[in-house]
Design an enzyme around this catalytic site. Structure first.
Site, short mmCIF file in Angstrom:
data_model
loop_
_atom_site.label_atom_id
_atom_site.label_comp_id
_atom_site.label_asym_id
_atom_site.label_seq_id
_atom_site.Cartn_x
_atom_site.Cartn_y
_atom_site.Cartn_z
N PHE A 330 -5.49 -4.66 3.76
CA PHE A 330 -4.77 -3.40 3.53
C PHE A 330 -5.29 -2.35 4.52
O PHE A 330 -6.48 -2.09 4.60
CB PHE A 330 -5.03 -2.97 2.09
CG PHE A 330 -4.28 -1.75 1.63
CD1 PHE A 330 -3.37 -1.08 2.43
CD2 PHE A 330 -4.48 -1.25 0.35
CE1 PHE A 330 -2.69 0.04 2.00
CE2 PHE A 330 -3.81 -0.14 -0.11
CZ PHE A 330 -2.92 0.51 0.72
N CYS A 331 -4.38 -1.77 5.32
CA CYS A 331 -4.70 -0.70 6.26
C CYS A 331 -5.76 -1.19 7.26
O CYS A 331 -5.58 -2.21 7.91
CB CYS A 331 -5.14 0.54 5.49
SG CYS A 331 -5.36 2.02 6.50
N ILE A 332 -6.88 -0.51 7.38
CA ILE A 332 -7.92 -0.95 8.33
C ILE A 332 -8.49 -2.30 7.89
O ILE A 332 -8.97 -3.07 8.72
CB ILE A 332 -9.04 0.11 8.45
CG1 ILE A 332 -9.96 -0.23 9.64
CG2 ILE A 332 -9.81 0.25 7.17
CD1 ILE A 332 -11.00 0.84 9.91
N LEU A 359 -0.90 -5.25 4.80
CA LEU A 359 -0.24 -4.10 4.20
C LEU A 359 -0.52 -2.86 5.03
O LEU A 359 -1.68 -2.49 5.25
CB LEU A 359 -0.75 -3.87 2.76
CG LEU A 359 -0.70 -5.09 1.81
CD1 LEU A 359 -1.20 -4.69 0.43
CD2 LEU A 359 0.69 -5.67 1.74
#
Length: 598
Positions: A330-332, A359
């Site tokens: 998710f993200c980073i 994501l």
């Protein structure tokens, strides 16, 4: 408010006296804080020199074409004259149409008085006209380089948002009505809230966004049943208890961002991504990152790879006897997962991961949206100097940056609610999580900003080397699912889309409605925020969307259908601790409970 509820003059005088004393102390603390910050190093993610230079350049180019400036000024006054004329028509009882209207979804002007009452309708339209004119003026100036234009546009928007009539008591009809109802008590209560936030921030204004007493980590958020089965300096690994008799053979590892805490994936039971995945028959593990302190200052991005997902995979193997997993970033956390896959591909170990889900993750940093305003050579140099001394970047800097990227929702709405309306902050789990911020370790942060944001090396074959292996996303053949969010201000969806073309394996791209968090945390039962799907991957993101099919509701069921064949056969549900790793402590563990106060 009834007459009996109102304070007597003596009570009011005593309360004002107390507030006056608190105000004097708050002002003293504020100025003392300014002196301390300047004495320290004056660091801020807002580079005032860069902002001043950008506006100086803008002004010079604006004045270089006086004819165009005069034309713009004439257009402004013409618009205001037209608005005045329509207001006079309305005074005479003649029907009129609005000259300008607020954008759909602009919640600042929801009160009926903004339309129904002539004075407030005029104030609103005059503001909107002025805002449109100022934005247009910024866009029309020629000869600016893109970076300067982006910075001028961003800080112009901050000014426009700050000057909204909704932010001032005398020009906000809802505030005036509240003052009439309460005899001005809302403004007194608002002053109390303001002073409390200044005192809580020890001289900095720390706006209360949520009723923090309404939630407790491990009680009513991050409360899914599980155990910490492994830990190191950077993370704890949590295994969640099954709720089904059988589970998929391959475990599912979740790699959340370390910019925030993992329990955005495990809020309350009704919207817990983790709980929902467990209910679908997955053996779910999640990494709970440490909240960095001085001792983590030398931790690098490579350390996050080695001590994060790689260590977690080895621990999962010991705990379950399964050497193959599915993984989600998710993200980073997704960026880290992409480097993990590149590392495994270079080592000939790609088979350890049977599928990867990303994501709101960027792989190509060519266009990172408004985050670019805070990242240039000078600012990164300042961050490096500041964090080298501290060992970390304080959590408030990241929080302030994200708030400024959605200033009306994350700053000014709370100013109006808390300080003008005098209301108490609401009990909202997502805002509680958002306020539970984290630090960033120095070495990791500087490397990440330089290598990914500034040099954009992840998209290049062999553009970076981690753990002794060159990272080439094109050699990643793992089936991948990429989810982006239409209104994402942190990872713009059109910037996420190129990731689907960079990965070398079969890829599914899905676009969810809403933003960076709400687009992800969207349980099917809520029946909110639809999504788009398109099996084809044309070069251009707009072409993808134009041919995409719209679906009502959450993207989660689409993902579960995609993930199901990657999970392997069904096996008896796993008992935590039945493998080679024994429970250390109950979920959500101790790392996530470490809160910081900068």
């Amino acid at each position: 408010m009834t007459e009996s509820d109102k304070q007597s003059p003596d009570e009011l005088a005593r309360e004002i006296g107390v507030l006056t004393e608190r105000s004097q102390r708050a002002i003293q603390d504020f100025w003392q804080r300014q002196l301390e910050d300047q004495a320290e190093d004056g660091f801020s993610l807002i580079d005032q020199n860069a902002v001043s230079k950008a506006f100086f350049d803008f002004s010079a180019k604006l004045m270089a074409d006086p004819a165009k400036l005069a034309e713009a000024q004439l257009a402004f006054w013409q618009g205001q004259a037209d608005l005045w004329q329509r207001a006079m028509q309305r005074v005479r009882g003649e029907p009129t149409e609005p000259l300008v209207e607020a954008e759909r979804g602009d919640r600042r002007f929801r009160d009926p008085a903004w339309d129904d009452e002539l004075l407030f309708d005029y104030i609103k339209q005059s503001y909107l006209l002025s805002a449109d004119w100022l934005r247009g003026l910024v866009d029309k100036v020629e000869g600016q380089d893109p970076e300067t234009h982006e910075r001028v546009a961003f800080y112009t928007r901050q000014f426009i948002s700050a000057m909204s009539p909704t932010n001032f008591a005398l020009t906000n009809p809802a505030v005036l009505e509240k003052a009439k109802e309460t005899g001005g008590q809302n403004l007194i209560d608002g002053l109390k809230h303001l002073l409390t936030d200044l005192e809580r921030g020890k001289g900095r204004l720390k706006i209360s966004m949520v009723d923090e007493q309404a939630f407790e980590v491990g009680k009513n958020v991050a409360a899914s049943e599980g155990q910490v089965i492994y830990q190191n300096d950077l993370m704890q690994l949590i295994q969640y208890a099954p709720t089904t008799e059988t589970v998929f053979k391959r475990p599912l590892l979740l790699v959340p961002p370390w910019i925030n805490k993992f329990y955005v994936l495990d809020l309350q039971p009704k919207n817990s991504f983790i709980r929902h995945a467990v209910e679908q028959g997955h053996t779910v593990f999640v990494i709970s990152w440490a909240n960095p302190s001085e001792q983590h200052g030398r931790k690098t991005f490579e350390d996050y790879l080695l001590e994060g997902p790689l260590a977690a995979m080895n621990a999962i193997d010991k705990a379950t006897g399964e050497g193959e997993i599915n993984i989600l970033g998710f993200c980073i956390g997704g960026i880290l997962v992409s480097t993990l896959l590149g590392h495994l591909a270079a080592r000939g170990e790609s088979g350890r991961v049977k599928s990867a889900t990303f994501l709101t993750s960027l792989f190509d940093f060519k266009d990172v949206g408004e985050a670019r305003v805070f990242i240039d050579d000078d600012q990164i140099a300042q961050i490096e100097r500041h964090t080298d001394e501290k060992g970390y970047l304080e959590s408030r800097h990241m929080a302030d940056m994200f708030s400024m990227m959605r200033e009306n929702d994350l700053i000014w709405s709370f100013v109006v609610n808390n300080y003008l309306m005098g209301r108490e902050p609401m009990a909202f789990d997502l805002l509680y999580w958002n306020a539970d911020s984290t630090r960033m370790p120095a070495a990791m942060l500087v490397y990440y900003l330089k290598t990914f944001y500034q040099e954009n090396r992840l998209r290049l074959p062999g553009g970076l080397t981690l753990a002794g292996t060159p990272i080439d996303l094109g050699k990643v053949k793992t089936p991948s699912y990429l989810m982006a969010a239409k209104d994402d201000h942190i990872a713009p969806w059109k910037s996420c889309y190129p990731g689907a073309k960079l990965l070398g394996g079969p890829t599914r791209f899905v676009l969810a409605a809403s933003g960076h968090i709400a687009g992800v945390i969207n349980p099917p039962a809520a029946k909110k925020y639809g999504h788009w799907t398109n099996a084809k991957l044309p070069e251009d993101a707009d072409d993808w969307l134009e041919a995409a099919a719209w679906h009502d509701g959450s993207w989660w069921p689409d993902w579960y259908r995609w993930l199901k064949p990657k999970g392997g056969k069904q096996v008896p549900a796993r008992v935590i601790g039945s493998g080679k790793l024994k429970p250390i402590e109950p979920a959500p563990g101790s790392y996530v409970k470490i809160r910081v106060s900068d």
